[in-house]
Scaffold this motif. Structure first.
Motif, PDB file in Angstrom:
ATOM      1  N   ALA A   1       0.822  -1.220   0.000  1.00 27.85           N
ATOM      2  CA  ALA A   1       0.000   0.000   0.000  1.00 27.85           C
ATOM      3  C   ALA A   1       0.857   1.273   0.000  1.00 27.85           C
ATOM      4  O   ALA A   1       0.391   2.347  -0.384  1.00 27.85           O
ATOM      5  N   ASP A   2       2.144   1.146   0.435  1.00 23.92           N
ATOM      6  CA  ASP A   2       3.026   2.327   0.445  1.00 23.92           C
ATOM      7  C   ASP A   2       3.997   2.320  -0.738  1.00 23.92           C
ATOM      8  O   ASP A   2       5.038   2.979  -0.718  1.00 23.92           O
ATOM      9  N   ASN A   3       3.663   1.575  -1.779  1.00 26.09           N
ATOM     10  CA  ASN A   3       4.518   1.508  -2.972  1.00 26.09           C
ATOM     11  C   ASN A   3       4.729   2.922  -3.538  1.00 26.09           C
ATOM     12  O   ASN A   3       3.766   3.662  -3.735  1.00 26.09           O
ATOM     13  N   PRO A   4       5.982   3.310  -3.807  1.00 26.55           N
ATOM     14  CA  PRO A   4       6.274   4.677  -4.283  1.00 26.55           C
ATOM     15  C   PRO A   4       5.523   5.056  -5.565  1.00 26.55           C
ATOM     16  O   PRO A   4       5.086   6.197  -5.732  1.00 26.55           O
ATOM     17  N   GLU A   5       5.367   4.097  -6.478  1.00 28.36           N
ATOM     18  CA  GLU A   5       4.649   4.388  -7.728  1.00 28.36           C
ATOM     19  C   GLU A   5       3.149   4.574  -7.460  1.00 28.36           C
ATOM     20  O   GLU A   5       2.508   5.442  -8.054  1.00 28.36           O
ATOM     21  N   LEU A   6       2.612   3.768  -6.551  1.00 21.51           N
ATOM     22  CA  LEU A   6       1.201   3.899  -6.186  1.00 21.51           C
ATOM     23  C   LEU A   6       0.943   5.256  -5.540  1.00 21.51           C
ATOM     24  O   LEU A   6      -0.034   5.955  -5.870  1.00 21.51           O
ATOM     25  N   LEU A   7       1.828   5.656  -4.624  1.00 24.72           N
ATOM     26  CA  LEU A   7       1.670   6.945  -3.941  1.00 24.72           C
ATOM     27  C   LEU A   7       1.691   8.096  -4.947  1.00 24.72           C
ATOM     28  O   LEU A   7       0.907   9.045  -4.845  1.00 24.72           O
ATOM     29  N   LYS A   8       2.575   7.990  -5.954  1.00 28.15           N
ATOM     30  CA  LYS A   8       2.662   9.030  -6.988  1.00 28.15           C
ATOM     31  C   LYS A   8       1.366   9.064  -7.816  1.00 28.15           C
ATOM     32  O   LYS A   8       0.835  10.133  -8.130  1.00 28.15           O
ATOM     33  N   ALA A   9       0.842   7.888  -8.152  1.00 28.01           N
ATOM     34  CA  ALA A   9      -0.399   7.801  -8.948  1.00 28.01           C
ATOM     35  C   ALA A   9      -1.569   8.412  -8.174  1.00 28.01           C
ATOM     36  O   ALA A   9      -2.405   9.121  -8.744  1.00 28.01           O
ATOM     37  N   GLN A  10      -1.588   8.156  -6.864  1.00 28.75           N
ATOM     38  CA  GLN A  10      -2.657   8.723  -6.019  1.00 28.75           C
ATOM     39  C   GLN A  10      -2.518  10.247  -5.943  1.00 28.75           C
ATOM     40  O   GLN A  10      -3.506  10.980  -6.034  1.00 28.75           O
ATOM     41  N   GLU A  11      -1.282  10.678  -5.822  1.00 32.47           N
ATOM     42  CA  GLU A  11      -0.998  12.129  -5.732  1.00 32.47           C
ATOM     43  C   GLU A  11      -1.441  12.854  -7.016  1.00 32.47           C
ATOM     44  O   GLU A  11      -2.001  13.957  -6.966  1.00 32.47           O
ATOM     45  N   LEU A  12      -1.230  12.202  -8.175  1.00 30.10           N
ATOM     46  CA  LEU A  12      -1.613  12.807  -9.456  1.00 30.10           C
ATOM     47  C   LEU A  12      -3.103  12.623  -9.776  1.00 30.10           C
ATOM     48  O   LEU A  12      -3.596  13.143 -10.782  1.00 30.10           O
ATOM     49  N   GLY A  13      -3.792  11.863  -8.942  1.00 33.52           N
ATOM     50  CA  GLY A  13      -5.230  11.641  -9.165  1.00 33.52           C
ATOM     51  C   GLY A  13      -5.520  10.763 -10.368  1.00 33.52           C
ATOM     52  O   GLY A  13      -6.570  10.877 -11.005  1.00 33.52           O
ATOM     53  N   LEU A  14      -4.584   9.845 -10.687  1.00 29.52           N
ATOM     54  CA  LEU A  14      -4.784   8.951 -11.841  1.00 29.52           C
ATOM     55  C   LEU A  14      -5.808   7.864 -11.516  1.00 29.52           C
ATOM     56  O   LEU A  14      -6.034   7.542 -10.348  1.00 29.52           O
ATOM     57  N   LYS A  15      -6.392   7.276 -12.540  1.00 31.88           N
ATOM     58  CA  LYS A  15      -7.351   6.194 -12.349  1.00 31.88           C
ATOM     59  C   LYS A  15      -6.570   4.924 -12.041  1.00 31.88           C
ATOM     60  O   LYS A  15      -5.768   4.460 -12.847  1.00 31.88           O
ATOM     61  N   ILE A  16      -6.788   4.375 -10.815  1.00 34.68           N
ATOM     62  CA  ILE A  16      -6.066   3.166 -10.379  1.00 34.68           C
ATOM     63  C   ILE A  16      -7.056   2.004 -10.302  1.00 34.68           C
ATOM     64  O   ILE A  16      -8.080   2.099  -9.627  1.00 34.68           O
ATOM     65  N   TYR A  17      -6.736   0.948 -11.035  1.00 38.59           N
ATOM     66  CA  TYR A  17      -7.607  -0.231 -11.051  1.00 38.59           C
ATOM     67  C   TYR A  17      -6.911  -1.407 -10.366  1.00 38.59           C
ATOM     68  O   TYR A  17      -5.693  -1.575 -10.492  1.00 38.59           O
ATOM     69  N   SER A  18      -7.693  -2.255  -9.717  1.00 35.63           N
ATOM     70  CA  SER A  18      -7.175  -3.577  -9.362  1.00 35.63           C
ATOM     71  C   SER A  18      -7.286  -4.436 -10.617  1.00 35.63           C
ATOM     72  O   SER A  18      -7.984  -4.071 -11.572  1.00 35.63           O
ATOM     73  N   TYR A  19      -6.637  -5.582 -10.606  1.00 28.90           N
ATOM     74  CA  TYR A  19      -6.676  -6.513 -11.743  1.00 28.90           C
ATOM     75  C   TYR A  19      -8.124  -6.878 -12.119  1.00 28.90           C
ATOM     76  O   TYR A  19      -8.513  -6.738 -13.287  1.00 28.90           O
ATOM     77  N   PRO A  20      -8.965  -7.325 -11.158  1.00 28.64           N
ATOM     78  CA  PRO A  20     -10.344  -7.679 -11.550  1.00 28.64           C
ATOM     79  C   PRO A  20     -11.174  -6.487 -12.004  1.00 28.64           C
ATOM     80  O   PRO A  20     -12.010  -6.614 -12.911  1.00 28.64           O
ATOM     81  N   GLU A  21     -10.938  -5.311 -11.411  1.00 24.40           N
ATOM     82  CA  GLU A  21     -11.665  -4.099 -11.835  1.00 24.40           C
ATOM     83  C   GLU A  21     -11.382  -3.782 -13.294  1.00 24.40           C
ATOM     84  O   GLU A  21     -12.275  -3.415 -14.051  1.00 24.40           O
ATOM     85  N   PHE A  22     -10.111  -3.930 -13.672  1.00 25.14           N
ATOM     86  CA  PHE A  22      -9.736  -3.606 -15.045  1.00 25.14           C
ATOM     87  C   PHE A  22     -10.339  -4.616 -16.017  1.00 25.14           C
ATOM     88  O   PHE A  22     -10.786  -4.254 -17.105  1.00 25.14           O
ATOM     89  N   LEU A  23     -10.378  -5.894 -15.593  1.00 23.05           N
ATOM     90  CA  LEU A  23     -11.013  -6.920 -16.441  1.00 23.05           C
ATOM     91  C   LEU A  23     -12.496  -6.607 -16.631  1.00 23.05           C
ATOM     92  O   LEU A  23     -13.033  -6.759 -17.726  1.00 23.05           O
ATOM     93  N   TYR A  24     -13.150  -6.159 -15.559  1.00 27.77           N
ATOM     94  CA  TYR A  24     -14.570  -5.806 -15.682  1.00 27.77           C
ATOM     95  C   TYR A  24     -14.733  -4.633 -16.659  1.00 27.77           C
ATOM     96  O   TYR A  24     -15.611  -4.634 -17.524  1.00 27.77           O
ATOM     97  N   GLU A  25     -13.865  -3.669 -16.521  1.00 23.12           N
ATOM     98  CA  GLU A  25     -13.909  -2.474 -17.392  1.00 23.12           C
ATOM     99  C   GLU A  25     -13.804  -2.885 -18.858  1.00 23.12           C
ATOM    100  O   GLU A  25     -14.459  -2.322 -19.730  1.00 23.12           O
ATOM    101  N   GLN A  26     -12.969  -3.907 -19.117  1.00 28.52           N
ATOM    102  CA  GLN A  26     -12.747  -4.386 -20.485  1.00 28.52           C
ATOM    103  C   GLN A  26     -13.907  -5.251 -21.000  1.00 28.52           C
ATOM    104  O   GLN A  26     -13.964  -5.565 -22.185  1.00 28.52           O
ATOM    105  N   SER A  27     -14.784  -5.686 -20.090  1.00 26.62           N
ATOM    106  CA  SER A  27     -15.823  -6.652 -20.504  1.00 26.62           C
ATOM    107  C   SER A  27     -17.237  -6.175 -20.162  1.00 26.62           C
ATOM    108  O   SER A  27     -18.164  -6.974 -20.147  1.00 26.62           O
ATOM    109  N   LYS A  28     -17.398  -4.875 -19.927  1.00 29.66           N
ATOM    110  CA  LYS A  28     -18.700  -4.324 -19.534  1.00 29.66           C
ATOM    111  C   LYS A  28     -19.789  -4.603 -20.568  1.00 29.66           C
ATOM    112  O   LYS A  28     -20.946  -4.765 -20.221  1.00 29.66           O
TER     113      LYS A  28
END
Length: 450
Positions: free
Chosen positions: A74-101
């Motif tokens: 949860a304290d991964n430096p890349e994750l923290l940067k993505a959160q700071e920039l307000g980027l869209k962060i998906y978990s693996y299953p969330e992204f699969l759902y997004e691809q198969s809506k």
């Protein structure tokens, strides 16, 4: 789309990265270490990170999405940067759902059998040249990748794992797919580090049944009483269709499945696998494959990778390795091999390797799991217990848990190997069950014993 993977080297993650690359997406990724086969497969497509480690500078506003793997913290430096920039962060299953809506989502869940059932469905579809999207947890014969995503295919078949989605999303993966067509194979307590009580674990399956879209359907193994209760108690407006183990016989080490056209030889064996086959048949019928076509295709199915995989055979002996490690899988697999070769002595070896299996409290779930074996062996590494920061497990606790006076227990890899290599396997079956490798056992060497 520009998509960045945090922890790209995982079995599931690298397959999703490859699927998106094949779809034309621009993929980048990071990881602190990557092993084969992920490493060479990513390298072949130019997706292997140049340097291992976490690099916040890779995370920029040019990214359309960040996919976060379970291996990251949860304290991964890349994750923290993505959160700071307000980027869209998906978990693996969330992204699969997004691809198969916009597809018909077929989700195969259950504590055991889901990889095999998913593999059976995909085998049948492949045999009849029906192109579908998919995500499966094992490498399949005839398939290059474990994840396939397209714009055109109507169906996507997803293996529905009940483990957590990501370090910042503690929901089980299969809660996120919203299936149109679902299957549950059974409930047997697992992942005790996440679901500390059986009741808590069962609750996840109730949530899954309630997540099926209105008017959808679920096929369920009616031989599992707890599962039957969960499905039948759900008030979700869906079709509920039970299935059970079909009739079959075993003759001279060959399993014959009863079909409307008479007994048909099949490659797989064991009551649990025949039960899986019955579930797969229903799903294939929902997907437009009629019964005759299903039987024709399934007769050529040899099994999912690492699931009851034959590694050696002579006229008098046979050896299998299997991924089985949870109590229900160990019991089903041991019974299956004994039933298939009933006139041979069965030597069954189990490595306790997972977090659950090395937990002193959980061990008693293994009661009777090796009863079908003539010779029962348990191996575990005290080092693995240390790494997982668990309390030490003793010989006595293991012996008491399995309730077998003649249980053979090894903690030293060399001693276990010496036992194995001292055996005469004439008129014997060997079954090696583990999600590890018995402290460094070379399975190719084992095959030379036959």
């Amino acid at each position: 789309m520009n998509v960045h993977f945090i922890a790209i080297g995982g079995a599931a993650m690298h397959n999703l990265a490859l699927a998106l690359h094949n779809k034309g997406y621009n993929i980048t990724g990071s990881d602190d270490t990557i092993f084969d086969p992920s490493k060479s497969r990513l390298e072949a497509k130019g997706l292997l990170p140049e340097t291992f480690g976490w690099f916040p500078e890779k995370i920029t506003t040019d990214l359309d999405a960040v996919v976060l793997g379970m291996h990251a913290k949860a304290d991964n430096p890349e994750l923290l940067k993505a959160q700071e920039l307000g980027l869209k962060i998906y978990s693996y299953p969330e992204f699969l759902y997004e691809q198969s809506k916009n597809k018909t989502r077929v989700v195969i869940g259950g504590s055991h059998g889901k990889t095999t059932i998913t593999s059976m469905i995909l085998h049948v579809m492949h045999y009849h040249d029906r192109d579908v999207d998919y995500m499966v947890g094992a490498q399949l014969e005839g398939f290059d990748v474990m994840v396939k995503l397209t714009e055109d295919n109507d169906f996507i078949v997803l293996e529905g794992d009940e483990y957590l989605s990501s370090p910042i999303d503690r929901r089980p993966k299969f809660h996120l797919y919203k299936p149109n067509i679902a299957l549950l194979s059974g409930i047997a307590w697992d992942h005790i580090n996440v679901f500390p009580t059986y009741e808590n674990y069962v609750e996840q399956f109730k949530i899954f049944v309630d997540s099926i879209v209105l008017g959808g359907s679920i096929n369920y193994n009616e031989e599992d009483e707890d599962l039957k209760q969960v499905v039948e108690a759900s008030e979700n407006q869906i079709r509920k269709i039970p299935y059970h183990t079909p009739e079959y016989t075993v003759e001279d080490g060959e399993t014959l499945l009863e079909t409307p056209e008479g007994p048909m030889p099949i490659e797989i064996f064991g009551a649990h696998n025949l039960n899986n086959l019955a579930g797969a048949k229903w799903i294939c019928q929902h997907m437009g494959i009629d019964e005759d076509d299903f039987y024709e295709a399934i007769s050529t199915f040899k099994g999912a990778s690492k699931r009851l995989e034959k590694i050696a055979e002579t006229s008098k002996s046979v050896a299998y390795k299997d991924f089985a490690h949870s109590p229900s899988k160990v019991e089903a697999t041991t019974k299956a091999v004994k039933a298939q070769y009933s006139d041979r002595t069965l030597v069954a070896c189990l490595e306790l390797h997972t977090y659950s299996s090395l937990n002193a409290e959980f061990l008693k779930e293994y009661k009777g799991a090796l009863d079908a074996a003539d010779v029962a062996v348990v191996f575990y590494s005290p080092h693995a217990v240390e790494i997982k920061k668990l309390e030490e497990v003793t010989h006595e606790q293991i012996a008491n848990a399995f309730e077998r006076d003649d249980l053979i227990i090894y903690t030293n890899p060399e001693e276990f190997k010496a036992f194995l290599f001292s055996q005469n396997f004439d008129n014997k079956s060997l079954l090696l069950m583990s999600s590890g490798n018995y402290g460094g056992l070379d399975f190719d060497e084992v095959t030379k014993l036959f």
